[in-house]
Design a protein around this motif. Sequence first.
Motif, short mmCIF file in Angstrom:
data_model
loop_
_atom_site.label_atom_id
_atom_site.label_comp_id
_atom_site.label_asym_id
_atom_site.label_seq_id
_atom_site.Cartn_x
_atom_site.Cartn_y
_atom_site.Cartn_z
N LYS A 6 13.59 -2.40 -10.62
CA LYS A 6 13.02 -2.65 -9.30
C LYS A 6 13.47 -1.55 -8.31
CE LYS A 6 12.53 -6.30 -5.87
NZ LYS A 6 12.86 -7.66 -5.50
N GLY A 9 11.66 1.62 -9.10
CA GLY A 9 10.29 1.52 -8.62
C GLY A 9 10.20 1.74 -7.12
N HIS A 10 11.17 1.19 -6.39
CA HIS A 10 11.20 1.37 -4.94
C HIS A 10 11.43 2.85 -4.60
CE1 HIS A 10 11.61 0.26 -0.78
NE2 HIS A 10 12.84 0.72 -0.73
N GLU A 13 8.23 4.70 -5.16
CA GLU A 13 7.31 4.43 -4.04
C GLU A 13 7.63 5.35 -2.87
OE1 GLU A 13 7.45 0.38 -2.77
OE2 GLU A 13 6.77 -0.40 -4.69
N ILE A 16 6.53 8.94 -3.61
CA ILE A 16 5.07 9.05 -3.49
C ILE A 16 4.66 9.08 -2.02
CG2 ILE A 16 2.88 7.85 -3.90
CD1 ILE A 16 4.16 6.91 -6.60
N ALA A 17 5.24 8.21 -1.22
CA ALA A 17 4.93 8.18 0.22
C ALA A 17 5.31 9.50 0.89
CB ALA A 17 5.66 7.01 0.89
N TRP A 58 5.69 4.00 5.01
CA TRP A 58 5.72 3.11 3.86
C TRP A 58 6.87 2.10 4.00
CZ3 TRP A 58 2.55 1.09 0.82
CH2 TRP A 58 2.96 0.39 -0.29
N ARG A 62 6.73 -1.99 4.03
CA ARG A 62 7.61 -2.81 3.20
C ARG A 62 8.60 -3.65 4.04
NH1 ARG A 62 7.51 -2.71 -2.55
NH2 ARG A 62 9.71 -3.09 -2.28
#
Length: 122
Positions: A6, A9-10, A13, A16-17, A58, A62
């Motif tokens: 997790k 993955g964060h 993210e 990517i942002a 982003w 979130r």
Amino acid sequence: MTTTLKFAGHYLEMVIAMFVGMFALAPLWSMAVPSLSEHPDAAAMVMATNMSIGMALWMRVRKHGWAHIGEMCAWMVAPFVVLLVPYWLGLIGGDTLMTAGHVLMFPAMLIPMLRHRQGNVH
């Protein structure tokens, strides 16, 4: 999903942002300041800012708090700020400034992420 997966993955993210911010905002700067690429120090700071804006947006999506967002942006920009000194002293060139700043930005991002990981502070 494991906590480590997790977290990874964060982190992905966020990366990517950052790239979205960099690619989305770069054309605006090119139009506004056509000679920006002739000034590696300014170009590096603009790129770090573009990446920070993408990441900050982003993080807001979130539901992260502004303090955490500000801390993350500061850590992302810090490598570039530190590298400005040797650049201005002529110890490193513009390519080294840009490359080293980007390479150092990624581990620098981990510092606040790991710091807030246990408390899951947003």
